[in-house]
Design an enzyme around this catalytic site. Structure first.
Site, mmCIF file in Angstrom:
data_model
loop_
_atom_site.group_PDB
_atom_site.id
_atom_site.type_symbol
_atom_site.label_atom_id
_atom_site.label_comp_id
_atom_site.label_asym_id
_atom_site.label_seq_id
_atom_site.Cartn_x
_atom_site.Cartn_y
_atom_site.Cartn_z
ATOM 1 N N MET A 187 25.423 35.812 57.045
ATOM 2 C CA MET A 187 26.038 35.152 55.898
ATOM 3 C C MET A 187 27.084 36.086 55.296
ATOM 4 O O MET A 187 27.396 36.010 54.103
ATOM 5 C CB MET A 187 24.982 34.766 54.868
ATOM 6 C CG MET A 187 23.972 33.770 55.440
ATOM 7 S SD MET A 187 23.148 32.768 54.184
ATOM 8 C CE MET A 187 22.332 34.004 53.240
ATOM 9 N N GLY A 188 27.608 36.996 56.116
ATOM 10 C CA GLY A 188 28.654 37.910 55.653
ATOM 11 C C GLY A 188 28.102 39.001 54.756
ATOM 12 O O GLY A 188 26.907 39.305 54.802
ATOM 13 N N HIS A 232 23.599 44.739 59.652
ATOM 14 C CA HIS A 232 24.274 43.749 60.514
ATOM 15 C C HIS A 232 24.964 44.439 61.690
ATOM 16 O O HIS A 232 24.950 43.953 62.815
ATOM 17 C CB HIS A 232 25.350 42.983 59.733
ATOM 18 C CG HIS A 232 24.819 42.154 58.608
ATOM 19 N ND1 HIS A 232 25.088 42.439 57.291
ATOM 20 C CD2 HIS A 232 24.061 41.035 58.602
ATOM 21 C CE1 HIS A 232 24.519 41.536 56.524
ATOM 22 N NE2 HIS A 232 23.876 40.674 57.286
ATOM 23 N N GLN A 249 14.521 42.828 61.432
ATOM 24 C CA GLN A 249 13.100 42.811 61.061
ATOM 25 C C GLN A 249 12.893 42.715 59.545
ATOM 26 O O GLN A 249 11.826 42.353 59.080
ATOM 27 C CB GLN A 249 12.423 44.079 61.595
ATOM 28 C CG GLN A 249 10.921 44.118 61.366
ATOM 29 C CD GLN A 249 10.381 45.524 61.276
ATOM 30 O OE1 GLN A 249 10.596 46.320 62.187
ATOM 31 N NE2 GLN A 249 9.692 45.851 60.193
ATOM 32 N N SER A 292 20.624 45.560 52.547
ATOM 33 C CA SER A 292 20.648 44.117 52.288
ATOM 34 C C SER A 292 21.974 43.790 51.608
ATOM 35 O O SER A 292 22.492 44.602 50.825
ATOM 36 C CB SER A 292 19.501 43.762 51.334
ATOM 37 O OG SER A 292 19.724 42.504 50.740
HETATM 38 O O1 PAF Z 1 19.487 36.098 57.802
HETATM 39 C C1 PAF Z 1 20.519 35.502 57.434
HETATM 40 O O2 PAF Z 1 21.548 36.116 57.126
HETATM 41 C C2 PAF Z 1 20.532 33.986 57.375
HETATM 42 O O3 PAF Z 1 19.301 33.506 56.955
HETATM 43 C C3 PAF Z 1 20.962 33.321 58.705
HETATM 44 C C4 PAF Z 1 19.957 33.631 59.813
HETATM 45 C C5 PAF Z 1 22.329 33.811 59.094
HETATM 46 C C6 PAF Z 1 21.017 31.803 58.530
HETATM 47 O O4 PAF Z 1 21.926 31.431 57.546
#
Ligand code: PAF
Length: 283
Positions: A30-31, A37, A148, A185
């Site tokens: 979700m950016g 990420h 995780q 996060s």
């Molecule tokens: O973990 C996230 O960032 C979101 O829940 C996902 C898996 C991209 C779905 O919108």
């Protein structure tokens, strides 16, 4: 790096690669990207020929509209980071593309949707399941990578993948932490300086619980220690602390089996910001 905003263009591009027998790794996000990420991008790049990352803030998974409005939106910076990490393809659709009509579909996950995140965020997992199923249909990856930190989400998506016969291998990648232990996060960006210092309490609580469990304290005693730990932290509101079986996420109320893998899971509000974390321990 190729950037697509529409489904047709992305599909045509990916089909060409698929025809050449190349494997596709997928990192849905979700950016507001951070090192967590980026570790998923690296994992995908190490296992697949082509890595696709999606950036879409999915409205159906927010049970609180304020949380949706305030969710950090940093697409320009995200694209710079993805370019730097040699991500091959980015898919950034609009709401109209992912939800051309108001959806009525609800997805239920039984027990998994009634505990921890599911219990405190009604409808959240239905929204996650819906968007990930849509994205899986569009991207049709061979492997998909998740963190995780969202352990319950991973279990939900594992269920979704199996139940809907998606031929996709899900990979659960380790939590990436700041130096003091705070789990990375996107929501950390919204913490004030003081809140950021306080937020480390989640990780400290998990470590404290681990120490007590491994030193022979039982579940009830350990939970009490953690609830007392947060009693003294007036600026933090503990939402839940659970000790569950790592594989089923079933709550363990009484005795722990020898060699059982446990997940210690926590959610708390630091001011207005809700954070989650977990650790896995071998008993
Ligand atoms: O973990 C996230 O960032 C979101 O829940 C996902 C898996 C991209 C779905 O919108």
């Amino acid at each position: 790096m190729q950037i697509f905003r529409d489904i047709a263009g992305l599909k045509t591009f990916l089909n060409t690669w698929r025809k050449e027998g190349k494997s596709i790794g997928f990192v849905p996000t979700m950016g507001a990207l951070h090192n967590g990420h980026l570790s998923l991008i690296e994992a995908s790049k190490s296992k697949c020929d082509l890595t696709v990352c999606s950036i879409f803030i999915n409205p159906t998974q927010f049970n609180d509209s304020k949380d949706f409005e305030k969710y950090p939106r940093t697409v320009d910076n995200d694209l710079i980071l993805l370019q730097k990490y040699n991500c091959d393809v980015v898919f950034c659709p609009t709401d109209d593309i992912m939800y051309p009509e108001k959806t009525q579909l609800q997805i239920h996950f039984g027990y998994l949707e009634h505990i921890m995140e599911g219990k405190h965020r009604p409808g959240h997992f239905s929204g996650v399941g819906l968007i990930v199923a849509k994205l899986f249909h569009v991207v049709q990856p061979d492997l998909a990578f998740f963190g995780q930190k969202d352990l319950q989400q991973f279990m939900i998506l594992d269920r979704l993948t199996k139940d809907l016969l998606f031929d996709i291998e899900l990979v659960c990648c380790p939590i990436i932490r700041e130096e003091d232990g705070l789990a990375m996060s996107s929501r950390n960006q919204r913490l004030s300086k003081i809140e950021r210092l306080e937020a480390v309490a989640l990780f400290q609580a998990l470590q404290l619980a681990k120490e007590h469990l491994l030193n022979g304290k039982n579940i009830t005693e350990t939970k009490k220690i953690i609830y007392n730990f947060f009693e003294e932290k007036k600026s933090i509101h503990l939402e839940y602390f659970e000790i569950v079986d790592r594989n089923s996420l079933q709550s363990i109320e009484e005795s722990i089996q020898k060699n059982q893998q446990l997940a210690l899971c926590i959610a708390a509000y630091i001011g207005e910001i809700r954070l989650i974390d977990n650790i896995i321990i071998n008993y």
